[in-house]
Write a protein that holds these residues in place. Sequence first.
Motif, PDB file in Angstrom:
ATOM      1  N   THR A 152       0.855  -1.174   0.000  1.00  0.00           N
ATOM      2  CA  THR A 152       0.000   0.000   0.000  1.00  0.00           C
ATOM      3  C   THR A 152       0.896   1.231   0.000  1.00  0.00           C
ATOM      4  N   ALA A 153       0.389   2.335  -0.603  1.00  0.00           N
ATOM      5  CA  ALA A 153       1.287   3.439  -0.953  1.00  0.00           C
ATOM      6  C   ALA A 153       2.490   2.782  -1.633  1.00  0.00           C
ATOM      7  N   SER A 154       3.735   3.131  -1.285  1.00  0.00           N
ATOM      8  CA  SER A 154       4.854   2.331  -1.810  1.00  0.00           C
ATOM      9  C   SER A 154       5.550   1.607  -0.658  1.00  0.00           C
ATOM     10  N   LEU A 155       4.732   1.063   0.222  1.00  0.00           N
ATOM     11  CA  LEU A 155       5.218   0.218   1.319  1.00  0.00           C
ATOM     12  C   LEU A 155       5.048  -1.226   0.861  1.00  0.00           C
ATOM     13  N   PHE A 156       6.153  -1.833   0.463  1.00  0.00           N
ATOM     14  CA  PHE A 156       6.116  -3.183  -0.107  1.00  0.00           C
ATOM     15  C   PHE A 156       6.523  -4.216   0.939  1.00  0.00           C
ATOM     16  N   GLU A 164       9.617   2.099  10.033  1.00  0.00           N
ATOM     17  CA  GLU A 164      10.022   3.480  10.323  1.00  0.00           C
ATOM     18  C   GLU A 164       9.251   4.030  11.532  1.00  0.00           C
ATOM     19  N   ARG A 165       9.972   4.684  12.432  1.00  0.00           N
ATOM     20  CA  ARG A 165       9.321   5.215  13.632  1.00  0.00           C
ATOM     21  C   ARG A 165       9.369   6.743  13.706  1.00  0.00           C
ATOM     22  N   GLN A 166      10.227   7.365  12.870  1.00  0.00           N
ATOM     23  CA  GLN A 166      10.419   8.816  12.964  1.00  0.00           C
ATOM     24  C   GLN A 166      10.027   9.545  11.693  1.00  0.00           C
ATOM     25  N   LEU A 185       5.008   7.912   1.831  1.00  0.00           N
ATOM     26  CA  LEU A 185       4.732   8.251   3.224  1.00  0.00           C
ATOM     27  C   LEU A 185       4.894   6.967   4.036  1.00  0.00           C
ATOM     28  N   THR A 186       5.225   7.117   5.289  1.00  0.00           N
ATOM     29  CA  THR A 186       5.445   5.956   6.158  1.00  0.00           C
ATOM     30  C   THR A 186       4.235   5.737   7.066  1.00  0.00           C
ATOM     31  N   PRO A 187       4.202   4.580   7.729  1.00  0.00           N
ATOM     32  CA  PRO A 187       3.103   4.352   8.682  1.00  0.00           C
ATOM     33  C   PRO A 187       3.047   5.421   9.782  1.00  0.00           C
ATOM     34  N   VAL A 188       4.152   6.118  10.036  1.00  0.00           N
ATOM     35  CA  VAL A 188       4.130   7.161  11.084  1.00  0.00           C
ATOM     36  C   VAL A 188       3.035   8.176  10.778  1.00  0.00           C
ATOM     37  N   VAL A 189       2.969   8.624   9.543  1.00  0.00           N
ATOM     38  CA  VAL A 189       1.969   9.639   9.191  1.00  0.00           C
ATOM     39  C   VAL A 189       0.658   8.983   8.750  1.00  0.00           C
ATOM     40  N   LEU A 190       0.735   7.854   8.080  1.00  0.00           N
ATOM     41  CA  LEU A 190      -0.513   7.202   7.634  1.00  0.00           C
ATOM     42  C   LEU A 190      -1.364   6.794   8.843  1.00  0.00           C
ATOM     43  N   ASN A 191      -0.718   6.303   9.886  1.00  0.00           N
ATOM     44  CA  ASN A 191      -1.469   5.849  11.059  1.00  0.00           C
ATOM     45  C   ASN A 191      -1.837   6.978  12.019  1.00  0.00           C
ATOM     46  N   ALA A 192      -1.424   8.189  11.690  1.00  0.00           N
ATOM     47  CA  ALA A 192      -1.814   9.337  12.515  1.00  0.00           C
ATOM     48  C   ALA A 192      -3.045  10.041  11.930  1.00  0.00           C
ATOM     49  N   ALA A 223      -1.864  -4.468   6.118  1.00  0.00           N
ATOM     50  CA  ALA A 223      -2.344  -4.806   7.459  1.00  0.00           C
ATOM     51  C   ALA A 223      -1.692  -3.934   8.530  1.00  0.00           C
ATOM     52  N   ARG A 224      -0.620  -3.256   8.156  1.00  0.00           N
ATOM     53  CA  ARG A 224       0.084  -2.399   9.124  1.00  0.00           C
ATOM     54  C   ARG A 224      -0.575  -1.037   9.250  1.00  0.00           C
TER      55      ARG A 224
END
Length: 248
Positions: A152-156, A164-166, A185-192, A223-224
């Motif tokens: 999803t997005a370009s998270l393969f 990524e945490r930061q 974008l990373t899960p940091v911003v997607l999950n916010a 799923a993340r």
Amino acid sequence: MAKTLADVVVTEGAGALAEEAAERLVRIAGEATAARGRFTVALAGGATPRGLYSRLAAEPRRSEVDWGRTWVFLGDERCVPPTDRESNYRMAHDTLLAHVPIPPGQVFRIRGEDGDAARSAADYETQLRALFDPELVRLDLVLLGMGLDGHTASLFPGSAALEERQRLAVAVDVRAAAVSSRITLTPVVLNAARHVLFLVAGAEKARPLADVLKNPASSLPAARIRPKDGSLTWIIDRAAAGRLSEGA
Ligand code: 6PG
């Protein structure tokens, strides 16, 4: 039916999927504008959201969004010029942005063409932090799709970007994709985000979708994505829903 279906809307086909997504986007945009004076949204690339974008570009939906108070971002970008057929910005521009009265300064594309993807990702992060509380970049809405491999997005699958945490945006190299160099974008911003809407269509997505929605131990990237303090909705078509019912 699986419990996860509580957050899943099954639609009859492409038109109904786009309409359902448009209705929700209009509602979220209205609420955001009323509550905070602006609506911030990250668009997805890929083919599935095209129907949504075209709908938003035409009446009656076009007039139902206050474009003067809308800020648009991209969830990911391929490292190509914005005029390239592979550019997510180009798709969003051609189907939506060129047809609505959004001030150009409120469209934040990811610069995929500069030859230094890590730098472009860092610049995008800087832009995001400047437009939000730098400590918490909270978009009103994130639109996402899902690939056959669950990306999803370009998270393969297997990507370090998933851990990524930061950082809010990173460069990734995806060997399996037509354009391997990407920025996401990373899960940091997607999950916010306040709201996340996944749009998924087609029988070929039924298997990965069932894994994401029914397997609590799924390792697929999609799923993340579970917003910490926001809503998560999957708008899918009947074909993609093929393996969701009990025992399928
Ligand atoms: C991209 C997308 C990507 C996309 C999925 C699903 O740049 O490719 O952002 O994550 O959403 O690959 O794409 P489809 O909708 O075309 O199946």
